[in-house]
Design a protein around this motif. Structure first.
Motif, PDB file in Angstrom:
ATOM      1  N   ASP A   5      27.934  25.688  25.872  1.00 34.59           N
ATOM      2  CA  ASP A   5      29.338  25.855  25.485  1.00 34.59           C
ATOM      3  C   ASP A   5      30.209  26.446  26.583  1.00 34.59           C
ATOM      4  OD1 ASP A   5      28.783  24.883  22.895  1.00 34.59           O
ATOM      5  OD2 ASP A   5      28.159  26.879  22.239  1.00 34.59           O
ATOM      6  N   LYS A   6      29.684  26.497  27.824  1.00 36.40           N
ATOM      7  CA  LYS A   6      30.454  27.023  28.945  1.00 36.40           C
ATOM      8  C   LYS A   6      30.524  25.991  30.069  1.00 36.40           C
ATOM      9  CE  LYS A   6      31.319  31.071  27.181  1.00 36.40           C
ATOM     10  NZ  LYS A   6      32.706  31.468  26.837  1.00 36.40           N
ATOM     11  N   LEU A   7      31.578  26.087  30.867  1.00 32.65           N
ATOM     12  CA  LEU A   7      31.798  25.197  32.000  1.00 32.65           C
ATOM     13  C   LEU A   7      31.802  26.010  33.284  1.00 32.65           C
ATOM     14  CD1 LEU A   7      32.805  22.350  33.136  1.00 32.65           C
ATOM     15  CD2 LEU A   7      35.111  23.285  32.873  1.00 32.65           C
ATOM     16  N   THR A   8      31.181  25.463  34.327  1.00 30.91           N
ATOM     17  CA  THR A   8      31.291  26.049  35.662  1.00 30.91           C
ATOM     18  C   THR A   8      31.815  24.983  36.620  1.00 30.91           C
ATOM     19  OG1 THR A   8      28.996  25.476  36.239  1.00 30.91           O
ATOM     20  CG2 THR A   8      29.389  27.662  35.279  1.00 30.91           C
ATOM     21  N   GLY A  41      32.578  32.322  44.038  1.00 31.06           N
ATOM     22  CA  GLY A  41      31.915  32.196  42.750  1.00 31.06           C
ATOM     23  C   GLY A  41      31.758  30.784  42.242  1.00 31.06           C
ATOM     24  N   PHE A  42      31.944  29.775  43.099  1.00 31.32           N
ATOM     25  CA  PHE A  42      31.602  28.412  42.684  1.00 31.32           C
ATOM     26  C   PHE A  42      30.114  28.370  42.347  1.00 31.32           C
ATOM     27  CE2 PHE A  42      35.526  27.602  44.961  1.00 31.32           C
ATOM     28  CZ  PHE A  42      36.085  26.515  44.303  1.00 31.32           C
ATOM     29  N   ALA A  43      29.762  27.526  41.397  1.00 29.36           N
ATOM     30  CA  ALA A  43      28.380  27.508  40.915  1.00 29.36           C
ATOM     31  C   ALA A  43      27.452  26.653  41.762  1.00 29.36           C
ATOM     32  CB  ALA A  43      28.338  27.011  39.466  1.00 29.36           C
ATOM     33  N   ALA A  44      27.976  25.595  42.403  1.00 31.73           N
ATOM     34  CA  ALA A  44      27.082  24.658  43.079  1.00 31.73           C
ATOM     35  C   ALA A  44      27.784  23.895  44.184  1.00 31.73           C
ATOM     36  CB  ALA A  44      26.508  23.661  42.061  1.00 31.73           C
ATOM     37  N   LEU A  45      26.986  23.395  45.104  1.00 33.04           N
ATOM     38  CA  LEU A  45      27.410  22.480  46.156  1.00 33.04           C
ATOM     39  C   LEU A  45      26.585  21.214  46.022  1.00 33.04           C
ATOM     40  CD1 LEU A  45      27.460  25.047  49.096  1.00 33.04           C
ATOM     41  CD2 LEU A  45      29.477  24.043  48.008  1.00 33.04           C
ATOM     42  N   HIS A  76      22.249  28.684  55.138  1.00 34.76           N
ATOM     43  CA  HIS A  76      23.535  29.327  55.390  1.00 34.76           C
ATOM     44  C   HIS A  76      24.156  29.937  54.125  1.00 34.76           C
ATOM     45  CE1 HIS A  76      23.179  26.952  59.087  1.00 34.76           C
ATOM     46  NE2 HIS A  76      24.073  27.767  59.609  1.00 34.76           N
ATOM     47  N   THR A  77      23.449  29.868  53.010  1.00 36.41           N
ATOM     48  CA  THR A  77      23.948  30.434  51.754  1.00 36.41           C
ATOM     49  C   THR A  77      22.836  31.254  51.109  1.00 36.41           C
ATOM     50  OG1 THR A  77      23.340  28.373  50.602  1.00 36.41           O
ATOM     51  CG2 THR A  77      25.630  28.598  51.334  1.00 36.41           C
ATOM     52  N   LYS A  78      23.176  31.935  50.012  1.00 38.87           N
ATOM     53  CA  LYS A  78      22.198  32.838  49.410  1.00 38.87           C
ATOM     54  C   LYS A  78      21.900  32.546  47.942  1.00 38.87           C
ATOM     55  CE  LYS A  78      23.511  36.688  52.443  1.00 38.87           C
ATOM     56  NZ  LYS A  78      24.073  38.063  52.507  1.00 38.87           N
ATOM     57  N   SER A  79      22.933  32.227  47.170  1.00 43.90           N
ATOM     58  CA  SER A  79      22.723  32.149  45.726  1.00 43.90           C
ATOM     59  C   SER A  79      23.288  30.894  45.076  1.00 43.90           C
ATOM     60  CB  SER A  79      23.346  33.375  45.045  1.00 43.90           C
ATOM     61  OG  SER A  79      24.748  33.421  45.294  1.00 43.90           O
ATOM     62  N   ILE A  80      24.189  30.196  45.721  1.00 41.55           N
ATOM     63  CA  ILE A  80      24.838  29.040  45.109  1.00 41.55           C
ATOM     64  C   ILE A  80      23.825  27.915  44.910  1.00 41.55           C
ATOM     65  CG2 ILE A  80      25.562  27.955  47.291  1.00 41.55           C
ATOM     66  CD1 ILE A  80      28.302  27.422  45.865  1.00 41.55           C
ATOM     67  N   VAL A 300      30.202  31.777  36.936  1.00 43.71           N
ATOM     68  CA  VAL A 300      28.782  31.400  36.977  1.00 43.71           C
ATOM     69  C   VAL A 300      27.997  32.277  36.021  1.00 43.71           C
ATOM     70  CG1 VAL A 300      28.885  30.549  39.344  1.00 43.71           C
ATOM     71  CG2 VAL A 300      28.351  32.944  38.916  1.00 43.71           C
ATOM     72  N   ASN A 301      26.805  31.806  35.676  1.00 43.61           N
ATOM     73  CA  ASN A 301      25.954  32.504  34.716  1.00 43.61           C
ATOM     74  C   ASN A 301      24.814  33.182  35.472  1.00 43.61           C
ATOM     75  OD1 ASN A 301      27.348  31.278  32.338  1.00 43.61           O
ATOM     76  ND2 ASN A 301      26.585  29.424  33.307  1.00 43.61           N
ATOM     77  N   ARG A 302      25.066  34.379  35.926  1.00 42.09           N
ATOM     78  CA  ARG A 302      24.131  35.036  36.846  1.00 42.09           C
ATOM     79  C   ARG A 302      22.813  35.428  36.187  1.00 42.09           C
ATOM     80  NH1 ARG A 302      26.618  35.620  41.524  1.00 42.09           N
ATOM     81  NH2 ARG A 302      28.900  35.754  41.601  1.00 42.09           N
ATOM     82  N   GLU A 303      22.792  35.581  34.893  1.00 44.31           N
ATOM     83  CA  GLU A 303      21.555  35.977  34.221  1.00 44.31           C
ATOM     84  C   GLU A 303      20.795  34.789  33.637  1.00 44.31           C
ATOM     85  OE1 GLU A 303      20.608  39.072  34.505  1.00 44.31           O
ATOM     86  OE2 GLU A 303      22.481  39.428  35.590  1.00 44.31           O
ATOM     87  N   GLN A 304      21.362  33.591  33.772  1.00 45.66           N
ATOM     88  CA  GLN A 304      20.771  32.427  33.132  1.00 45.66           C
ATOM     89  C   GLN A 304      19.558  31.934  33.907  1.00 45.66           C
ATOM     90  OE1 GLN A 304      21.958  31.524  30.317  1.00 45.66           O
ATOM     91  NE2 GLN A 304      21.134  29.520  29.842  1.00 45.66           N
ATOM     92  N   LYS A 305      18.466  31.655  33.213  1.00 44.61           N
ATOM     93  CA  LYS A 305      17.273  31.054  33.800  1.00 44.61           C
ATOM     94  C   LYS A 305      17.128  29.641  33.251  1.00 44.61           C
ATOM     95  CE  LYS A 305      15.796  34.715  36.066  1.00 44.61           C
ATOM     96  NZ  LYS A 305      15.667  34.746  37.526  1.00 44.61           N
ATOM     97  N   PHE A 306      16.750  28.707  34.118  1.00 42.51           N
ATOM     98  CA  PHE A 306      16.606  27.329  33.662  1.00 42.51           C
ATOM     99  C   PHE A 306      15.247  27.152  33.014  1.00 42.51           C
ATOM    100  CE2 PHE A 306      16.374  22.809  33.557  1.00 42.51           C
ATOM    101  CZ  PHE A 306      17.683  22.396  33.549  1.00 42.51           C
TER     102      PHE A 306
END
Length: 311
Positions: A5-8, A41-45, A76-80, A300-306
């Motif tokens: 129910d959320k959008l990133t 805070g973009f979620a993805a590349l 060159h990135t860490k979390s995205i 972004v959903n920082r606590e979310q695990k896939f």
């Protein structure tokens, strides 16, 4: 990237506005903007896969090999999150694809989401000596073989392109598998995609049609499986500019864009990848404005695990 129910929001490479078929893809500039997107805070590349440049098709798509380019981006990135939209699995041997994906997954720290597709450039199938009429079966084979390789040690696999009786493909993904998202219908039924993939990348369409499609998708999946789509927008420098339809996507100010994104979030879209190719403004300006005024409304959903449902 994903929460029910959320959008990133994400960005599609190349991170530049350009005309014609070829972007510059200056690596230093691309990585600078990639890190900027991560900081905002973009979620993805996301990067595209185009095995061959087809002048008749127009846009070159992905200038660089997607796995190698995303590996460079990972350094060159860490979390995205890093995604493909999408790997043409019909033209790649599933052993090679599985190994490349698992390698990128490991190097990036489990940030990889793999969009997959059957391919849409007519010259590629004869060039690779692949029967285009068989692409539906080749696509199904690629998904089932890769998942088996990721989840089992020394599996026995016999398919049209494989005869594995000895040996194994390593590394194995740390999380047990890698998220695999079909693109469009990929010559499959929606029922097959709902059963065998972890999410769905679909094309932009009018809100009511997209909502109806998402509702059908949700009805076929017992667990939450994300729905994503691209977004082609020429972001106006005037925040209140009304929308204007373009050949691909639309032009509008950020206030309309926020309303648009809220409507699609309510319809069930979980992630949108913003394409910058046809922007009338420099990519850095658009990323900054989106990062300051739009992305915070779709965090972004920082606590979310896939969780994988197809193991």
């Amino acid at each position: 990237m994903f929460k029910e129910d959320k959008l990133t929001l994400g960005l599609g490479f190349p991170l530049e506005a350009y005309k014609g078929s070829f972007p510059k893809m200056n690596l230093e500039e691309q990585m600078m903007l990639a890190k900027q997107a991560e900081d905002y805070g973009f979620a993805a590349l996301t990067v595209r896969d185009a095995p061959l440049y087809d002048p008749n098709f127009g846009d070159v798509g992905g200038l660089y090999d997607p796995f190698m380019f995303l590996t460079y981006a990972a350094a060159h990135t860490k979390s995205i999150a890093l995604t493909t939209g999408s790997i043409v699995t019909t033209l790649r041997h599933p052993f090679h694809t599985a190994k490349s994906a698992a390698t990128l997954d490991s190097i990036s720290g489990q940030r990889f989401v793999m969009g997959v597709a059957t391919g849409d450039r007519q010259i590629e199938f004869p060039a690779f000596k692949v029967d285009r009429e068989n692409k539906d079966e080749l696509f199904r084979e690629s998904i089932t073989v890769m998942k088996q390789l990721w989840q089992e040690e020394f599996p026995s696999i016999q398919t049209e392109r494989t005869n594995l009786t000895e040996g194994d493909v390593v590394p194995k993904p740390e999380m047990g598998s890698i998220p695999v998202f079909g693109t469009g219908y990929s010559s499959q039924t929606i029922e097959w995609l709902a059963e065998h993939t972890d999410g769905w990348m679909f094309y932009p369409q009018e809100l009511k049609k997209q909502k109806a499609l998402i509702n059908k998708w949700r009805g076929l999946t017992e667990e939450f499986k994300p729905f994503t789509q691209p977004l082609m927008i020429d972001l106006s420098e005037r925040a209140n500019e009304a929308p204007k339809t373009l050949e691909t996507g639309f032009r509008a100010g950020r206030n309309f864009l926020i309303d648009y994104l809220n409507a699609y979030q309510e319809a069930g879209v979980n992630h949108m990848t913003v394409a910058l190719k046809d922007s009338s403004r420099p990519a850095a300006e658009v990323i900054q404005e989106l990062g300051e005024f739009v992305v915070p409304k779709f965090p972004v959903n920082r606590e979310q695990k896939f969780t994988f449902f197809n193991q």
